[in-house]
Design an enzyme around this catalytic site. Sequence first.
Site, PDB file in Angstrom:
ATOM      1  N   ARG A 114       0.880  -1.181   0.000  1.00  0.00           N
ATOM      2  CA  ARG A 114       0.000   0.000   0.000  1.00  0.00           C
ATOM      3  C   ARG A 114       0.906   1.215   0.000  1.00  0.00           C
ATOM      4  NH1 ARG A 114      -5.218   1.577   3.580  1.00  0.00           N
ATOM      5  NH2 ARG A 114      -6.060   0.144   2.005  1.00  0.00           N
ATOM      6  N   ARG A 304     -13.435  -8.542   1.919  1.00  0.00           N
ATOM      7  CA  ARG A 304     -12.012  -8.319   1.636  1.00  0.00           C
ATOM      8  C   ARG A 304     -11.225  -9.567   2.010  1.00  0.00           C
ATOM      9  NH1 ARG A 304      -9.934  -3.153   1.636  1.00  0.00           N
ATOM     10  NH2 ARG A 304      -8.021  -4.218   1.006  1.00  0.00           N
TER      11      ARG A 304
HETATM   12  N1   CP Z   1     -11.164  -0.085   2.549  1.00  0.00           N
HETATM   13  C1   CP Z   1      -9.886  -0.143   2.965  1.00  0.00           C
HETATM   14  O1   CP Z   1      -8.941  -0.402   2.205  1.00  0.00           O
HETATM   15  O2   CP Z   1      -9.739   0.074   4.302  1.00  0.00           O
HETATM   16  P1   CP Z   1      -8.363   0.340   5.052  1.00  0.00           P
HETATM   17  O3   CP Z   1      -7.827   1.651   4.528  1.00  0.00           O
HETATM   18  O4   CP Z   1      -8.713   0.415   6.509  1.00  0.00           O
HETATM   19  O5   CP Z   1      -7.404  -0.779   4.750  1.00  0.00           O
HETATM   20  N1  NVA Z   2      -9.991   6.609  -1.629  1.00  0.00           N
HETATM   21  C1  NVA Z   2      -9.614   6.242  -0.279  1.00  0.00           C
HETATM   22  C2  NVA Z   2      -9.835   4.790  -0.044  1.00  0.00           C
HETATM   23  C3  NVA Z   2      -9.524   4.312   1.339  1.00  0.00           C
HETATM   24  C4  NVA Z   2      -9.684   2.840   1.511  1.00  0.00           C
HETATM   25  C5  NVA Z   2      -8.168   6.621  -0.037  1.00  0.00           C
HETATM   26  O1  NVA Z   2      -7.329   6.400  -0.930  1.00  0.00           O
HETATM   27  O2  NVA Z   2      -7.855   7.134   1.042  1.00  0.00           O
END
Ligand code: CP
Ligand code: NVA
Length: 318
Positions: A114, A304
Amino acid sequence: MKKKAAHAAGKGLRGRDFVSVDDCSAGEIRSIFALASAMKSDRNKYRKALQGKMMALIFEKPSLRTRTTFTVGIKQLGGDSLLLTPADISLGKRESVYDVAKNLERMVDGIMIRTFGHGICTSMADHASIPVINGLTDHEHPCQAMADFLTVMEYKKNLRKLKLAYVGDGNNVAHSLMLAAAKLGGTLFLGTPPGYRPETRVMERCLDLAGESGATIVWTADPAEAVRDADMVYTDTWASMGQEGEAEVRRRIFSPYQVNRALFSLAKRDALFMHCLPAHRGEEVTDEIIDSPNSVVFTQAENRLHAQKAIMFELLRD
Ligand code: CP
Ligand code: NVA
């Protein structure tokens, strides 16, 4: 076999990356859904499916769902995971993406990342010989879209007959949803302010895919047009992670796109309300809607786990 060669040789998903929804064909996406459903209904059957496999989980942004579901998911398959935060590896500063990839490929079996720029994720995938999974970049959130369509199909069966609506920011979540709808053949209306449309190249790619699948992907600036008679209404935060400084400006621009009783009442009576979470209650959605019986946000969150277990299994299995 190198990842690209495995892809070209049609060897299934084994050894490949999942950086974008566009990395999979419609058939591969459907087989992930089938496996995710099987794993959801019989957790015990798969408890040794990835025995001895180790995932590195790299997080450069906060997370509840992604961190928990990858950590728990690999454990439920008999494997394990290792968390790497900026405090540990300081990606791109202490060490280049290339060097991190070249180290990790000798130590673990897969990488979930991420991060901010999508190029960091694609670069990790290009350099690492092991599968790389996108756990969210500024450009895409493919694991989220997989869980979301798994959820829609649990509640609504025939995707091709549905009108899906996404209102708010044309962001990473919107991009992955568009690509999934374009591949799977649904109808998706995106209602966003004109300055916050999904990226043109994603829209163009979706229109190409729609030509093959029979999907309909429509952009409009009018949230009512997007939501009218929809079977599902989806929204996400107006200011994504990294855009906190724009939050005040965005609140003003996006306020007509709030999913509240007035907007949601334009959808079908049994329409689903969806949100990837975290939600900013009182901004993109009101309590009344997110807490209503139409809301399936926590099923999405649970899915998820199941979707990612299926993805990890397909990519990492021997
Ligand atoms: N929806 C989602 O990706 O949640 P987090 O940011 O908590 O991982
Ligand atoms: N669009 C949001 C999604 C979070 C899961 C972000 O990138 O923060």
